[in-house]
Scaffold this motif. Structure first.
Motif, mmCIF file in Angstrom:
data_model
loop_
_atom_site.group_PDB
_atom_site.id
_atom_site.type_symbol
_atom_site.label_atom_id
_atom_site.label_comp_id
_atom_site.label_asym_id
_atom_site.label_seq_id
_atom_site.Cartn_x
_atom_site.Cartn_y
_atom_site.Cartn_z
ATOM 1 N N VAL A 535 -4.418 15.042 9.285
ATOM 2 C CA VAL A 535 -3.962 15.579 7.988
ATOM 3 C C VAL A 535 -3.965 14.454 6.949
ATOM 4 O O VAL A 535 -4.448 14.618 5.827
ATOM 5 N N VAL A 536 -3.442 13.293 7.345
ATOM 6 C CA VAL A 536 -3.369 12.155 6.420
ATOM 7 C C VAL A 536 -4.776 11.759 5.958
ATOM 8 O O VAL A 536 -5.015 11.530 4.764
ATOM 9 N N LEU A 537 -5.717 11.737 6.905
ATOM 10 C CA LEU A 537 -7.085 11.348 6.544
ATOM 11 C C LEU A 537 -7.717 12.366 5.592
ATOM 12 O O LEU A 537 -8.213 12.012 4.521
ATOM 13 N N LEU A 538 -7.661 13.656 5.993
ATOM 14 C CA LEU A 538 -8.351 14.662 5.174
ATOM 15 C C LEU A 538 -7.702 14.830 3.805
ATOM 16 O O LEU A 538 -8.386 14.967 2.790
ATOM 17 N N ALA A 539 -6.354 14.794 3.774
ATOM 18 C CA ALA A 539 -5.679 14.952 2.477
ATOM 19 C C ALA A 539 -5.894 13.719 1.585
ATOM 20 O O ALA A 539 -5.852 13.828 0.368
ATOM 21 N N SER A 540 -6.138 12.556 2.197
ATOM 22 C CA SER A 540 -6.430 11.365 1.396
ATOM 23 C C SER A 540 -7.832 11.460 0.792
ATOM 24 O O SER A 540 -8.059 11.043 -0.338
ATOM 25 N N ILE A 541 -8.759 12.035 1.575
ATOM 26 C CA ILE A 541 -10.129 12.164 1.044
ATOM 27 C C ILE A 541 -10.177 13.249 -0.030
ATOM 28 O O ILE A 541 -10.762 13.080 -1.086
ATOM 29 N N PHE A 542 -9.519 14.386 0.266
ATOM 30 C CA PHE A 542 -9.525 15.505 -0.687
ATOM 31 C C PHE A 542 -8.085 15.813 -1.076
ATOM 32 O O PHE A 542 -7.442 16.672 -0.462
ATOM 33 N N PRO A 543 -7.542 15.094 -2.063
ATOM 34 C CA PRO A 543 -6.116 15.276 -2.372
ATOM 35 C C PRO A 543 -5.824 16.542 -3.182
ATOM 36 O O PRO A 543 -5.229 16.508 -4.241
ATOM 37 N N SER A 544 -6.266 17.652 -2.637
ATOM 38 C CA SER A 544 -5.965 18.946 -3.265
ATOM 39 C C SER A 544 -5.436 19.832 -2.146
ATOM 40 O O SER A 544 -6.000 19.855 -1.044
ATOM 41 N N PHE A 545 -4.356 20.550 -2.439
ATOM 42 C CA PHE A 545 -3.701 21.318 -1.379
ATOM 43 C C PHE A 545 -4.674 22.317 -0.733
ATOM 44 O O PHE A 545 -4.830 22.364 0.490
ATOM 45 N N VAL A 546 -5.351 23.101 -1.576
ATOM 46 C CA VAL A 546 -6.200 24.166 -1.038
ATOM 47 C C VAL A 546 -7.367 23.574 -0.245
ATOM 48 O O VAL A 546 -7.659 24.007 0.878
ATOM 49 N N VAL A 547 -8.008 22.553 -0.818
ATOM 50 C CA VAL A 547 -9.178 21.976 -0.136
ATOM 51 C C VAL A 547 -8.755 21.317 1.176
ATOM 52 O O VAL A 547 -9.373 21.528 2.223
ATOM 53 N N SER A 548 -7.681 20.535 1.128
ATOM 54 C CA SER A 548 -7.274 19.846 2.364
ATOM 55 C C SER A 548 -6.846 20.858 3.426
ATOM 56 O O SER A 548 -7.174 20.714 4.600
ATOM 57 N N LEU A 549 -6.149 21.909 2.991
ATOM 58 C CA LEU A 549 -5.708 22.927 3.956
ATOM 59 C C LEU A 549 -6.916 23.582 4.628
ATOM 60 O O LEU A 549 -6.954 23.758 5.853
ATOM 61 N N ALA A 550 -7.917 23.936 3.827
ATOM 62 C CA ALA A 550 -9.111 24.577 4.370
ATOM 63 C C ALA A 550 -9.799 23.645 5.371
ATOM 64 O O ALA A 550 -10.220 24.076 6.457
ATOM 65 N N LEU A 551 -9.881 22.367 5.031
ATOM 66 C CA LEU A 551 -10.569 21.425 5.916
ATOM 67 C C LEU A 551 -9.783 21.178 7.201
ATOM 68 O O LEU A 551 -10.366 21.065 8.283
ATOM 69 N N ILE A 552 -8.454 21.081 7.066
ATOM 70 C CA ILE A 552 -7.629 20.855 8.262
ATOM 71 C C ILE A 552 -7.775 22.065 9.206
ATOM 72 O O ILE A 552 -7.936 21.917 10.419
ATOM 73 N N ALA A 553 -7.747 23.269 8.621
ATOM 74 C CA ALA A 553 -7.889 24.484 9.439
ATOM 75 C C ALA A 553 -9.265 24.485 10.111
ATOM 76 O O ALA A 553 -9.385 24.763 11.316
#
Ligand SMILES: Nc1ncnc2c1ncn2[C@@H]1O[C@H](COP(=O)(O)OP(=O)(O)OP(=O)(O)O)[C@@H](O)[C@H]1O
Length: 668
Positions: A535-553
């Motif tokens: 989560v930390v990695l993906l949210a750091s790369i894409f610091p947008s809630f919707v985008v990071s959530l989609a990628l984490i899922a």
């Protein structure tokens, strides 16, 4: 700056009261000595031009065009101009953030010279270390109170021993008092006394108002004892009285502590306008006036545009320089050009160029104050890495128990999941019909626990925004951020693993030994740490809630598909096996929890009218039993690799964290 003087009210002159008064006086002198700027005498900029590739034409376009300026310590400059005139772009440049406000940052280039004490900057870091920037969209930690917000920022900005005492010494106690008095004075000055212990506010808990947040954002930068303070629209969102108060206080601080303050501003009232020492009026990136506020009327009168009586001068100037709504835009454009030419040849224009030249002359002679002492002072105040990590850890800890979004919601979700799983997979026997449900429970539990880590994304994004702001202001860095974030998560994730396992493990009847139970706790824990690191990695790369959530899922879906449960590794196709399977942390969790359950355990086969029927044929079939290893053989799993697999898991976790560190390092 006046510290709290409650203790000195009334006529009580007891020894205790006298002592308090002495301490108060000491604090005031200490605060002044620490916050007083004695190193930066002037800031000048010469021929600043910021060019981007025009979005529409693709040709070079000057957002800021050949702008000059000169400020002495103690002066407050307002940058005025219609929307889109280049104010933010210039502010970013002066605050050494060479970027436009538009997203096309990569294509921006700049020219011109910044002079500190009349000398060209040897490196950007010199100015950056003494400059603080208050952004239009300021980020704050919602779970902290107003006072805590200031206290943590103060701790990040100064080492605990950097403050000099009135007596010339330097002790931790005095530094602490110095900070405390500064914080209380800022709370008073920014009208936040009644909200001092109120939370800033989270999406679930209402906090202080937008205007109060704005004031807190400004106070937060002042508490760090800057030498140059740059503010992007500090009065936006404030009513005219609150806006006036903020500018008035900035002016007082600037005078008392000899700071240089530069603020862009929209539509100030006449009273607020008159609080500034100098103004820079811009339109289409060019200067229309730079100089003292009290000379602005004279300048416009001299060039044929007198400011009418009883008219807000700021409104008049903005109307004159705004061509967006002009009926005859060509005519308005010609008028702008004429005003700009008139400025270049005017007395005021010559005065600013003359001031820059004089400063340069002094800089060359060395009489304008050296840059070395600026650098030495900035370096001496900077707290070390350990101190920053401890401050961030402390702040994360306060946030972790106050803001349910950080861990509370996940704790509730994991608890609910544990009850649900324990009651659905209830009291399974060591019998063959329970083998598939056991396998499903192992997969479902670990995969779902990992998936739920996406609930950490909003809390992390708040930390991320804070990090970016603090990194830009030189208060924090990628290393401190990654270490403190990792450390604060470890105990919470361990507690989650323990609670989840304690409920499901015994309700479902997994292998009933203490060793197997704690092995299960360990793997769930590593699973959660890896998931949170992702989560930390993906949210750091894409610091947008919707985008990071989609990628984490998506990432979790991928890891679930290739971890060995859906398709046993023995028959997983070569591409997924070699490209994803071996660095899928869920593979190691699933494999080791399978080994934990099946390697030592024996299950009964079904007894039918004709005898015994075993779904897995093992060496115990003649006893109507299944050896658990028979189940593992289907997946190609063998016991004895736990140590190695724990090492691989730690490597994957470290990999995610290092990758996140690199991403944060590269963020500007
Ligand atoms: N690549 C680009 N191509 C064309 N125009 C651009 C590009 N990047 C930025 N701009 C424009 O440059 C102008 C300067 O923006 P800036 O934010 O500095 O203005 P501002 O005076 O601070 O505006 P505001 O008061 O609205 O915040 C804006 O009109 C913006 O749209």
């Amino acid at each position: 700056m006046s510290s709290s003087s409650a203790a000195s009210c009334g006529g009580d002159q007891s020894p205790a009261s006298k002592e308090v008064q002495t301490i108060d006086a000491d604090i005031e002198r200490g605060a002044d000595s620490h916050f007083l700027n004695t190193t930066v005498r002037s800031l000048a900029w010469k021929g600043i031009t910021v060019t981007v590739k025009d979005r529409e034409t693709g040709l070079p376009k000057n957002l800021v065009d050949n702008v000059d300026g000169f400020l002495e310590a103690g002066e407050v400059l307002a940058i005025l101009g219609p929307s889109g005139s280049g104010k933010t772009t210039l502010l970013n440049h002066l605050a050494t953030r060479h970027q436009t406000s538009a997203s096309s940052t990569s294509s921006a280039s700049s020219q011109g010279t910044l002079l500190l004490n009349g000398q060209p900057l040897p490196s950007i870091s010199t100015l950056r270390s003494i400059t603080r920037f208050v952004e239009q969209e300021d980020s704050l930690v919602g779970a902290l109170t107003v006072r805590e917000t200031l206290a943590f920022t103060a701790r990040l900005s100064t080492s605990s021993s950097s403050s000099s005492s009135p007596s010339g010494g330097s002790t931790k106690k005095e530094a602490w008092r110095d900070r405390a008095s500064r914080i209380e004075a800022l709370i008073d000055a920014f009208g936040l006394r009644n909200q001092a212990d109120a939370l800033v506010g989270t999406p679930l808990r209402k906090g202080i108002s937008g205007g109060q947040k704005r004031r807190l954002g400004v106070a937060c930068q002042l508490v760090t004892a800057p030498r140059v303070l740059v503010l992007d629209e500090p009065t936006s969102g404030l009513d005219s009285v609150a806006g006036w108060e903020v500018i008035k206080f900035l002016g007082e601080v600037a005078k008392r502590e000899r700071l240089i303050v530069i603020a862009s501003i929209h539509q100030p009232s006449t009273a607020t306008f008159n609080l500034f020492d100098k103004i820079l009026l811009m339109s289409r990136g060019k200067t229309h006036y730079f100089g003292p506020v009290r000379q602005v009327a004279g300048h416009y009168e001299a060039i044929g545009y007198p400011i009418p009586l009883h008219v807000n001068p700021a409104e008049f100037l903005l109307e004159m320089t705004n061509t967006d709504f002009a009926v005859d835009r060509d005519e308005a454009g010609r008028r702008l050009e004429a005003m700009q030419t008139a400025w270049t040849t005017s007395e005021a224009g010559k005065a600013v160029r003359g001031a820059i030249e004089r400063a340069e002359g002094e800089g060359e002679k060395g009489s304008g104050g050296g840059l070395r002492e600026v650098e030495v002072e900035a370096a001496s105040k900077k707290p070390g890495l350990l101190s920053v990590v401890l401050t961030l850890l402390h702040r994360n800890f306060v946030k972790s128990y106050r803001d349910v979004v950080v861990y509370g919601i996940r704790l509730a979700m994991y608890f609910g999941l544990a009850i649900m799983m324990g009651t659905v997979w209830l009291r399974l026997d060591a019998a063959q019909e329970s083998i598939i449900p056991f396998i499903n429970a192992i997969f479902f539990g670990s995969a779902f626990m990992s998936f739920m880590a996406c609930a950490y994304s909003p809390a992390y994004l708040e930390d991320y925004m804070q990090f970016i702001k603090e990194k830009r202001n030189g208060l924090s860095g990628a290393t401190a951020m990654i270490i403190s974030n990792f450390l604060i998560g470890v105990p919470y994730l361990f507690i989650f693993s323990l609670i989840f396992s304690a409920i499901t493990y015994w309700l479902s009847n997994f292998q009933p030994t203490a060793q197997a139970f704690f092995t299960s706790v360990l793997w769930i824990f590593l699973d959660l740490v890896a998931a949170e690191s992702l989560v930390v990695l993906l949210a750091s790369i894409f610091p947008s809630f919707v985008v990071s959530l989609a990628l984490i899922a998506f990432a979790n879906g991928l890891w679930m598909s290739v971890d060995g449960f859906m398709v046993p590794p023995t028959i997983l196709n070569v591409f997924y096996r070699y490209v994803f399977h071996f660095w899928d942390y869920q593979k190691y969790v699933f494999e080791n929890m399978m080994v934990n359950e099946f390697s030592e355990r024996v299950y009964t086969c079904a007894t039918t009218a004709t005898g015994c029927q075993c779904m897995w044929q093992t060496d115990l079939a003649d006893q109507c039993l299944i050896r658990g290893q028979g189940v593992l053989d289907q997946y190609g799993y063998q016991p004895g690799y736990m140590g190695k697999d724990v090492g691989i898991m730690m490597g994957i976790i470290a990999g995610y964290r290092i990758a996140a560190w690199i991403v944060l390092k590269l963020k500007s």
